[in-house]
Motif scaffolding. Structure first.
Motif, mmCIF file in Angstrom:
data_model
loop_
_atom_site.group_PDB
_atom_site.id
_atom_site.type_symbol
_atom_site.label_atom_id
_atom_site.label_comp_id
_atom_site.label_asym_id
_atom_site.label_seq_id
_atom_site.Cartn_x
_atom_site.Cartn_y
_atom_site.Cartn_z
ATOM 1 N N GLN A 55 1.012 -1.297 0.343
ATOM 2 C CA GLN A 55 -0.405 0.207 0.036
ATOM 3 C C GLN A 55 0.942 1.553 0.418
ATOM 4 O O GLN A 55 0.375 2.581 -0.716
ATOM 5 N N SER A 58 1.895 1.851 -3.960
ATOM 6 C CA SER A 58 0.797 2.396 -3.862
ATOM 7 C C SER A 58 0.635 3.886 -4.370
ATOM 8 O O SER A 58 0.603 4.645 -4.937
ATOM 9 N N ARG A 59 1.139 4.172 -2.571
ATOM 10 C CA ARG A 59 0.856 5.434 -1.960
ATOM 11 C C ARG A 59 1.827 6.185 -3.045
ATOM 12 O O ARG A 59 1.349 7.446 -3.337
ATOM 13 N N LEU A 61 3.811 6.082 -5.296
ATOM 14 C CA LEU A 61 3.460 5.888 -7.038
ATOM 15 C C LEU A 61 2.502 6.809 -7.810
ATOM 16 O O LEU A 61 2.657 7.343 -8.721
ATOM 17 N N GLN A 62 1.245 6.854 -6.935
ATOM 18 C CA GLN A 62 0.796 8.283 -6.850
ATOM 19 C C GLN A 62 0.706 9.219 -6.709
ATOM 20 O O GLN A 62 0.396 10.711 -7.337
ATOM 21 N N ALA A 63 1.606 9.688 -5.424
ATOM 22 C CA ALA A 63 1.668 10.899 -5.505
ATOM 23 C C ALA A 63 3.062 10.506 -6.967
ATOM 24 O O ALA A 63 3.188 12.376 -7.289
ATOM 25 N N GLN A 65 2.649 10.881 -9.564
ATOM 26 C CA GLN A 65 1.808 10.627 -10.623
ATOM 27 C C GLN A 65 1.564 12.565 -10.572
ATOM 28 O O GLN A 65 1.494 12.601 -11.523
ATOM 29 N N ALA A 66 1.115 12.643 -9.624
ATOM 30 C CA ALA A 66 0.407 14.135 -8.998
ATOM 31 C C ALA A 66 1.692 14.914 -9.305
ATOM 32 O O ALA A 66 1.818 16.216 -9.823
ATOM 33 N N ALA A 93 -0.693 0.431 -10.921
ATOM 34 C CA ALA A 93 -0.139 2.206 -10.877
ATOM 35 C C ALA A 93 -0.030 2.204 -12.486
ATOM 36 O O ALA A 93 -0.134 3.542 -12.830
ATOM 37 N N ASP A 96 -3.618 2.882 -14.590
ATOM 38 C CA ASP A 96 -3.802 4.571 -13.896
ATOM 39 C C ASP A 96 -3.302 5.629 -14.967
ATOM 40 O O ASP A 96 -3.716 6.774 -15.519
ATOM 41 N N LEU A 97 -1.890 5.106 -15.082
ATOM 42 C CA LEU A 97 -0.997 5.946 -16.128
ATOM 43 C C LEU A 97 -1.364 6.166 -17.796
ATOM 44 O O LEU A 97 -1.598 7.010 -18.289
#
Length: 136
Positions: A55, A58-59, A61-63, A65-66, A93, A96-97
């Motif tokens: 997790q 995941s967080r 990789l999301q950061a 991406q942002a 991830a 999503d990308l």
């Protein structure tokens, strides 16, 4: 949680490519450290990824991406272990990308991790590129 850290260092010499400066620590535990470069699309993962910290991956990789508008590049040269939960984090991830027309590019993937991606079938997941595959 994001921890900011000031790093020193000299710039590259003439003709050298600048290495990313990992100045953001997105995740830091006993098993895994995830550092990012705030001014580039690079993330570096060091240690082991398993179900206990997937997790966090995941967080992070999301950061990433942002933070950046383009592709996200992950340096896995210091990663020694990854389980299926980690593979799933990378595949999600990448998905999503991909929906945004971007890629998740994994660099310096070890032979055993490359084999794991192939065994599960996620090596060809939309949006995922395993760059510089290991020699077999």
């Amino acid at each position: 949680m994001t921890i900011w850290r000031i790093t020193g260092g000299e710039g590259p010499g003439a003709g050298e490519r600048a290495a990313p400066r990992y100045d953001i620590v997105d995740y830091d535990s006993r098993l895994l450290r995830i550092a990012a470069a705030s001014s580039t699309p690079w993330v570096q993962m060091t240690g082991e990824i398993d179900v206990s910290n997937a997790q966090g991956v995941s967080r992070a990789l999301q950061a990433a991406q942002a933070r950046v508008p383009g592709d996200v590049h992950v340096d896995l040269s210091a990663l020694i272990f990854m389980d299926a939960a980690a593979l799933r984090a990378f595949a999600l991830a990448a998905r999503d990308l991909h929906e945004d027309g971007r890629l998740l590019v994994l660099h310096t993937v070890s032979p055993h991790i490359d084999r794991l991606f192939k065994l599960i079938g996620w090596h060809s997941a939309p949006g995922l590129v395993i760059h510089c595959r290991p020699r077999t």
